[in-house]
Design an enzyme around this catalytic site. Structure first.
Site, PDB file in Angstrom:
ATOM      1  N   ASP A  51      12.578  25.507   1.495  1.00 20.87           N
ATOM      2  CA  ASP A  51      13.106  25.449   0.779  1.00 20.87           C
ATOM      3  C   ASP A  51      14.565  25.829   0.369  1.00 20.87           C
ATOM      4  O   ASP A  51      14.303  27.586   0.937  1.00 20.87           O
ATOM      5  CB  ASP A  51      12.145  25.911  -0.559  1.00 20.87           C
ATOM      6  CG  ASP A  51      12.492  25.876  -1.426  1.00 20.87           C
ATOM      7  OD1 ASP A  51      13.959  24.981  -2.375  1.00 20.87           O
ATOM      8  OD2 ASP A  51      12.567  26.123  -2.476  1.00 20.87           O
ATOM      9  N   ASP A  59      12.813  21.157   1.513  1.00 23.38           N
ATOM     10  CA  ASP A  59      13.521  19.646   0.652  1.00 23.38           C
ATOM     11  C   ASP A  59      14.752  19.632   2.042  1.00 23.38           C
ATOM     12  O   ASP A  59      14.812  20.208   3.387  1.00 23.38           O
ATOM     13  CB  ASP A  59      14.552  20.235  -0.432  1.00 23.38           C
ATOM     14  CG  ASP A  59      14.666  21.853  -0.365  1.00 23.38           C
ATOM     15  OD1 ASP A  59      16.010  21.772   0.623  1.00 23.38           O
ATOM     16  OD2 ASP A  59      14.825  22.312  -1.093  1.00 23.38           O
ATOM     17  N   ASP A 128       8.336   7.710   8.335  1.00 22.20           N
ATOM     18  CA  ASP A 128       6.792   7.190   7.479  1.00 22.20           C
ATOM     19  C   ASP A 128       7.129   6.128   7.379  1.00 22.20           C
ATOM     20  O   ASP A 128       8.052   6.036   6.173  1.00 22.20           O
ATOM     21  CB  ASP A 128       6.753   7.777   6.825  1.00 22.20           C
ATOM     22  CG  ASP A 128       4.923   8.471   7.576  1.00 22.20           C
ATOM     23  OD1 ASP A 128       4.313   7.530   7.566  1.00 22.20           O
ATOM     24  OD2 ASP A 128       4.465   9.602   7.503  1.00 22.20           O
ATOM     25  N   ASP A 230       2.182   3.742   8.803  1.00 19.82           N
ATOM     26  CA  ASP A 230       1.091   4.610   8.068  1.00 19.82           C
ATOM     27  C   ASP A 230      -0.420   3.371   7.604  1.00 19.82           C
ATOM     28  O   ASP A 230      -0.096   2.388   7.072  1.00 19.82           O
ATOM     29  CB  ASP A 230       1.490   5.120   6.261  1.00 19.82           C
ATOM     30  CG  ASP A 230       0.498   5.506   5.580  1.00 19.82           C
ATOM     31  OD1 ASP A 230       0.110   6.899   5.666  1.00 19.82           O
ATOM     32  OD2 ASP A 230       0.673   5.425   4.750  1.00 19.82           O
ATOM     33  N   GLU A 284      -0.721   4.346  12.122  1.00 18.29           N
ATOM     34  CA  GLU A 284      -1.450   5.531  12.802  1.00 18.29           C
ATOM     35  C   GLU A 284      -2.701   4.191  12.273  1.00 18.29           C
ATOM     36  O   GLU A 284      -3.131   2.990  11.769  1.00 18.29           O
ATOM     37  CB  GLU A 284      -1.485   5.409  11.246  1.00 18.29           C
ATOM     38  CG  GLU A 284      -2.301   6.475  10.530  1.00 18.29           C
ATOM     39  CD  GLU A 284      -2.839   6.974   9.505  1.00 18.29           C
ATOM     40  OE1 GLU A 284      -3.070   8.200   8.949  1.00 18.29           O
ATOM     41  OE2 GLU A 284      -2.478   6.172   8.883  1.00 18.29           O
ATOM     42  N   HIS A 350      -0.696  16.633   9.611  1.00 19.62           N
ATOM     43  CA  HIS A 350      -0.590  16.810   8.110  1.00 19.62           C
ATOM     44  C   HIS A 350      -2.012  16.392   7.944  1.00 19.62           C
ATOM     45  O   HIS A 350      -2.079  16.625   6.021  1.00 19.62           O
ATOM     46  CB  HIS A 350       0.970  16.007   7.226  1.00 19.62           C
ATOM     47  CG  HIS A 350       0.718  14.677   7.029  1.00 19.62           C
ATOM     48  ND1 HIS A 350       1.153  13.909   8.038  1.00 19.62           N
ATOM     49  CD2 HIS A 350       0.661  13.998   6.368  1.00 19.62           C
ATOM     50  CE1 HIS A 350       0.350  12.498   7.951  1.00 19.62           C
ATOM     51  NE2 HIS A 350       0.162  12.550   6.267  1.00 19.62           N
ATOM     52  N   ASP A 351      -2.881  15.070   8.433  1.00 17.35           N
ATOM     53  CA  ASP A 351      -4.037  15.300   7.680  1.00 17.35           C
ATOM     54  C   ASP A 351      -5.079  15.931   8.290  1.00 17.35           C
ATOM     55  O   ASP A 351      -5.973  15.201   8.034  1.00 17.35           O
ATOM     56  CB  ASP A 351      -4.647  13.754   8.012  1.00 17.35           C
ATOM     57  CG  ASP A 351      -3.326  12.961   6.681  1.00 17.35           C
ATOM     58  OD1 ASP A 351      -2.364  13.752   6.021  1.00 17.35           O
ATOM     59  OD2 ASP A 351      -3.053  11.387   8.065  1.00 17.35           O
TER      60      ASP A 351
HETATM   61  C1  NOJ Z   1      -1.906   7.999   5.957  1.00 19.05           C
HETATM   62  C2  NOJ Z   1      -1.229   9.622   5.549  1.00 19.05           C
HETATM   63  O1  NOJ Z   1      -0.869  10.206   6.905  1.00 19.05           O
HETATM   64  C3  NOJ Z   1      -2.014  10.574   4.335  1.00 19.05           C
HETATM   65  O2  NOJ Z   1      -1.591  11.288   4.580  1.00 19.05           O
HETATM   66  C4  NOJ Z   1      -1.918   9.450   3.208  1.00 19.05           C
HETATM   67  O3  NOJ Z   1      -2.458  10.176   2.233  1.00 19.05           O
HETATM   68  C5  NOJ Z   1      -2.793   8.148   3.826  1.00 19.05           C
HETATM   69  N1  NOJ Z   1      -2.442   7.602   4.498  1.00 19.05           N
HETATM   70  C6  NOJ Z   1      -1.988   7.128   2.585  1.00 19.05           C
HETATM   71  O4  NOJ Z   1      -0.736   7.095   2.168  1.00 19.05           O
END
Ligand code: NOJ
Length: 578
Positions: A51, A59, A128, A230, A284, A350-351
């Site tokens: 940040d 950011d 993305d 995505d 993805e 990140h997921d």
């Molecule tokens: C996959 C993304 O990686 C995830 O973070 C997101 O919540 C879902 N697609 C919906 O866009």
């Protein structure tokens, strides 16, 4: 050029034929060298990276201030999670303007400076692209919902209520798991596979598709080098919305992925966008089968360059996982793509919760060794490695006790769903400590000052208290840190093309603790031996005192027990070069 006589022409052709026939059969994937195969992708989660203005949210200026750090890692590309305008229902995966920058993150000038700074350092930028759905605050959706006859109506999927209720569709993020949301303005339901604020775009509409391609070109013209699509495997739908079998949601990918004309849309996207620039593309999700994945990435189909499948990351469970299954999964994916197509290799993003917590061991005595061992795995497999920010420090899960500490929309909705349906909330909270994706989204731990040096304000999500010991500044000073080990790994991969394209062979297959394999290409050969367990383990591999250990995560290379085996300490990793 000298004209050859017919006899010498025949001899010449025969010799040529013979030479070709005698040449060792090479695999096509290995022959076809591309920058995106050789790339080492580092994923930056902008909200949690750095940040610059004290609002508690990472950011673009923050990332710019850390470009030299990123460069120092030896990575060659950066994948940025969405930075477009968004009301942030799903941390930017709900886009309200595809051609603007989210206010929290800065301005378009900041973005241009960021791309310039990356390129000056030889780093590619991958963006993305979130186009299975937009935000419900996107102008298209505002128009679309306003009336049944609005020109934007067909940009989304609507089901008029006079036809009765539409067939059930499962939503991954909805509080009722219901992907249809009734909207009184036009007395109709709209479809949202993710949250209610993420209505699905109608890819069957050619006008919508053209808008998306134009938007993608807008970013290519700005100089970006690649796209991560995505949830795109879900983009095409059967717009008649037939009834699906009861409980289809248990296997929803089968019903949602690769439907309708998805491949046709990708070929169109390739023609309209990818073919016009030197860009890479990664999806993805890779469907349900190797065939699905090949259909996405085989070069002669002109769709995408690579996809990432979830089979590998899905193996980790709170109660542990079987290394045999892990080895089998990664080996199967490797062999399915050895001759054609290309895949990505990753253990976190990140997921996912943190790699070391899920696949290694984050107890103080093992965290360092096991995160280095997992990094070794990612950097020595065939496929493009995608490496998540913070893993180079061995950052761990934060393990929140209270639901209020989580920020993630599906996590909160699942909690409410379970509460409403009599679920076991304590069990859910326990599971979240292991696999909630917020564990991977806590701020990057830069140093031991307040908030780990991430912000001078209040961080949008709590900082992991272990930042006082696990942080970048401390690891810079330690030659043996996870961070400096990661740098050695990127160096090794970049200097040895065999680690990118080389043939993969699994050794000691039945060993439940050891993952051992070779990588070889054009006479170059590596042997990688990894102990995935917290105890000593023998690996049935042959090395001798002359075999050079080029990288290892303990102070010295493992003990050679005898000519057919070596003994590895807990989570020990070693890379030999022959
Ligand atoms: C996959 C993304 O990686 C995830 O973070 C997101 O919540 C879902 N697609 C919906 O866009």
């Amino acid at each position: 050029m000298k004209i050859l006589s017919s006899t010498s022409r025949i001899i010449f052709s025969l010799t040529l034929l013979l030479a070709v026939a005698c040449e060792p059969k090479k695999e096509k994937a290995a022959d076809d060298h591309r920058w995106w195969k050789e790339a080492i992708v580092y994923q930056v989660y902008p909200r949690s990276f750095k940040d610059s203005d004290g609002d508690g949210i990472g950011d673009l200026k923050g990332i710019i201030s850390k470009l030299d750090y990123i460069k120092s890692l030896g990575v060659t590309a950066v994948w940025l999670n969405p930075i477009y305008s968004s009301p942030n229902d799903d941390n930017g995966y709900d886009i309200s303007d595809y051609r603007n920058i989210m206010k929290d993150f800065g301005t378009m000038e900041d973005f241009d400076a960021l791309v310039k700074g990356m390129h000056e350092r030889g780093i590619k930028v991958i963006m993305d692209v979130v186009v299975n759905h937009s935000s419900d605050e996107h102008e298209w959706f505002k128009q679309s919902r306003s009336s049944r006859t609005n020109p934007y109506r067909n940009y989304y999927h609507w089901w008029n209520a006079d036809k009765g209720k539409p067939a059930y569709r499962y939503s991954l993020f909805d509080v009722n798991h219901d992907a249809w949301k009734y909207d009184s303005i036009s007395d109709a339901y709209y479809l949202h596979y993710f949250s209610r604020k993420q209505p699905d775009l109608n890819w069957e509409n050619p006008k919508l598709r053209q808008e998306i391609y134009d938007m993608m070109k807008f970013w290519a013209e700005k100089g970006i080098d690649g796209y991560r699509l995505d949830a795109f495997q879900f983009a095409a739908k059967d717009t008649l919305f037939p009834e699906f079998p009861k409980e289809f949601e248990k296997d929803f990918v089968k019903y949602y992925a690769m439907q309708g004309n998805l491949h046709g849309y990708l070929q169109e996207m390739n023609k309209e966008v990818f073919s016009k620039y030197d860009v890479m593309s990664v999806a993805e999700g890779a469907g349900k089968t190797f065939e699905d994945a090949h259909n996405l990435v085989d070069a002669d189909r002109s769709e995408l360059n690579m996809a990432y499948a979830f089979d590998g990351v899905d193996i980790a469970k709170p109660e542990g996982y079987s290394l045999l299954k892990f080895k089998n999964t990664f080996s199967k994916w490797d062999s399915a793509f050895a001759a054609k197509g290309w895949i990505s290799i990753f253990l976190a993003n990140h997921d996912q919760a943190r790699m070391v917590t899920r696949f290694g061991n984050d107890k103080p005595e093992f965290r360092d060794a096991s995160s280095k061992m997992l990094s070794t795995f990612i950097m020595t497999m065939r496929g493009t490695p995608y490496y998540y920010n913070g893993d180079e420090l061995g950052m761990t899960n934060i393990r929140f006790d209270k639901i209020e500490d989580y920020r993630d929309v599906p996590t909160h909705n699942e909690y409410l769903y379970q509460k409403k349906n009599g679920g076991d909330l304590n069990k859910l909270l326990e599971r979240l400590k292991f696999d909630c994706r917020d564990n991977g989204r806590t701020p990057f731990q830069w140093d031991r000052t307040a908030n780990a040096g991430f912000t001078t304000g209040t961080a949008w999500i709590k900082v992991n208290p272990n930042y006082t010991t696990i942080n970048e500044a401390a690891q810079e000073k330690d030659a043996n840190s996870c961070l400096n080990y990661f740098r050695k790994l990127t160096e090794l991969r970049k200097n040895n093309v065999a680690l990118v394209y080389g043939k993969y062979t699994l050794l000691d297959k039945g060993n439940e603790k050891i993952y051992a394999y070779t990588r070889e290409d054009n006479g170059e050969k590596f042997l990688i031996v990894l102990n995935f367990s917290d105890s000593n383990a023998n690996a049935a591999v042959s090395v001798d005192a002359n075999t050079k250990a080029v990288l290892f995560n303990y102070n010295e290379a493992p003990v050679i027990a005898n000519k057919d085996s070596i003994t590895l300490r807990p989570y020990e990793a070693v890379v030999y070069k022959f």
